[in-house]
Write a protein that holds these residues in place. Sequence first.
Motif, PDB file in Angstrom:
ATOM      1  N   ILE B 107       0.838  -1.209   0.000  1.00 31.13           N
ATOM      2  CA  ILE B 107       0.000   0.000   0.000  1.00 31.13           C
ATOM      3  C   ILE B 107       0.866   1.249   0.000  1.00 31.13           C
ATOM      4  O   ILE B 107       0.608   2.204  -0.737  1.00 31.13           O
ATOM      5  CB  ILE B 107      -0.995  -0.021   1.192  1.00 31.13           C
ATOM      6  N   VAL B 165      -4.440  -0.310  -9.942  1.00 34.55           N
ATOM      7  CA  VAL B 165      -4.593  -1.595  -9.232  1.00 34.55           C
ATOM      8  C   VAL B 165      -4.610  -2.731 -10.253  1.00 34.55           C
ATOM      9  O   VAL B 165      -3.954  -3.757 -10.080  1.00 34.55           O
ATOM     10  CB  VAL B 165      -5.905  -1.595  -8.393  1.00 34.55           C
ATOM     11  N   LEU B 170      -3.668  -6.596  -9.157  1.00 42.86           N
ATOM     12  CA  LEU B 170      -4.053  -6.740  -7.753  1.00 42.86           C
ATOM     13  C   LEU B 170      -5.573  -6.745  -7.614  1.00 42.86           C
ATOM     14  O   LEU B 170      -6.283  -6.306  -8.518  1.00 42.86           O
ATOM     15  CB  LEU B 170      -3.496  -5.574  -6.935  1.00 42.86           C
ATOM     16  N   SER B 171      -6.037  -7.218  -6.500  1.00 42.60           N
ATOM     17  CA  SER B 171      -7.454  -7.079  -6.166  1.00 42.60           C
ATOM     18  C   SER B 171      -7.525  -6.733  -4.677  1.00 42.60           C
ATOM     19  O   SER B 171      -6.487  -6.662  -4.000  1.00 42.60           O
ATOM     20  CB  SER B 171      -8.206  -8.383  -6.447  1.00 42.60           C
ATOM     21  N   TYR B 172      -8.734  -6.547  -4.162  1.00 43.77           N
ATOM     22  CA  TYR B 172      -8.887  -6.134  -2.764  1.00 43.77           C
ATOM     23  C   TYR B 172      -8.257  -7.144  -1.803  1.00 43.77           C
ATOM     24  O   TYR B 172      -7.645  -6.763  -0.802  1.00 43.77           O
ATOM     25  CB  TYR B 172     -10.376  -5.950  -2.452  1.00 43.77           C
ATOM     26  N   GLU B 173      -8.355  -8.418  -2.171  1.00 40.59           N
ATOM     27  CA  GLU B 173      -7.834  -9.481  -1.298  1.00 40.59           C
ATOM     28  C   GLU B 173      -6.330  -9.321  -1.051  1.00 40.59           C
ATOM     29  O   GLU B 173      -5.822  -9.710  -0.002  1.00 40.59           O
ATOM     30  CB  GLU B 173      -8.118 -10.866  -1.897  1.00 40.59           C
ATOM     31  N   PHE B 175      -4.840  -6.742  -0.385  1.00 40.07           N
ATOM     32  CA  PHE B 175      -4.599  -5.728   0.647  1.00 40.07           C
ATOM     33  C   PHE B 175      -4.916  -6.246   2.050  1.00 40.07           C
ATOM     34  O   PHE B 175      -4.682  -5.561   3.040  1.00 40.07           O
ATOM     35  CB  PHE B 175      -5.448  -4.473   0.390  1.00 40.07           C
TER      36      PHE B 175
END
Lengths: 89, 177
Positions: B107, B165, B170-173, B175
């Motif tokens: 992040i 992203v 990448l995906s939310y997972e 993070f």
Amino acid sequence: MRTSLIEIERIDRWLFNKHLPEERLLMEAELQLDEQLRLRVSQQKAAQHLVWQYGRKKLKQEIKMVEKRLFDSVQHRSFQNQIKSIFNF
Amino acid sequence: METIEQVEITTREERIVSWYEGLFPAVCGYIQKRGGDFELAKELFQEALVIYYEKYVLIGFLPQKAESAYIMGIVKKLWLRDHKTQRRMEQLGTIDITELKQPSPLIHKLLHLLEASGKRCMDLLQSFYYEGLNMKDLSRKFGYGSERSATVQKYKCLEKVRDEVNQKSLSYEDFLD
């Protein structure tokens, strides 16, 4: 507004629970069937997470800036003395 | 219970000043009595303000207790968390201090990249999603002629961050810890 932005707006409503009841049913069905849409929703959630982290970082900077001003400026001398007397420095 | 008028201070910065002037001396007294120093008092107060802001100010929740009692409660809970006194923690049970995790290196890297490539977009997005500005104030702040223009720009900016992203696959997972 172009199509991709309309979809972003729609996903935004979905992520923040601002959709209409009929939209919800449609979205749920589409999410079941469309893997690419699922991916875009997940990526938009990740983007929102980044924005939140950025906002938090800015808030922390703002708090530190205010703190510095309160402890550096002559205008806040009585506040500074109050704190100094607590810690005896 | 506080009234809307009492909490209607014009800017976030002014609210922070009022929190410091009104509460920080009491926080220092609390920390000093327990053997903590000035640096620790500053650190815990900063963390408490972020927690209070995210949990209560942003969602428009006006605590039953006075705002000052709530912030002080968060400070006490943070102190007790660091000193592992669970029994005392439970006495302050209603106050939620879900910890502010440090952003992961991933992040950090992405934020740095996004700040370098599109600071204005990030500022606009955080003004809406984190500061809670409405579209009218947002369009005024960023110089757009209408709320509609500001709305379109907001979604363009969101698309830009989402594309970043996507480019990193990448995906939310990714993070989540």
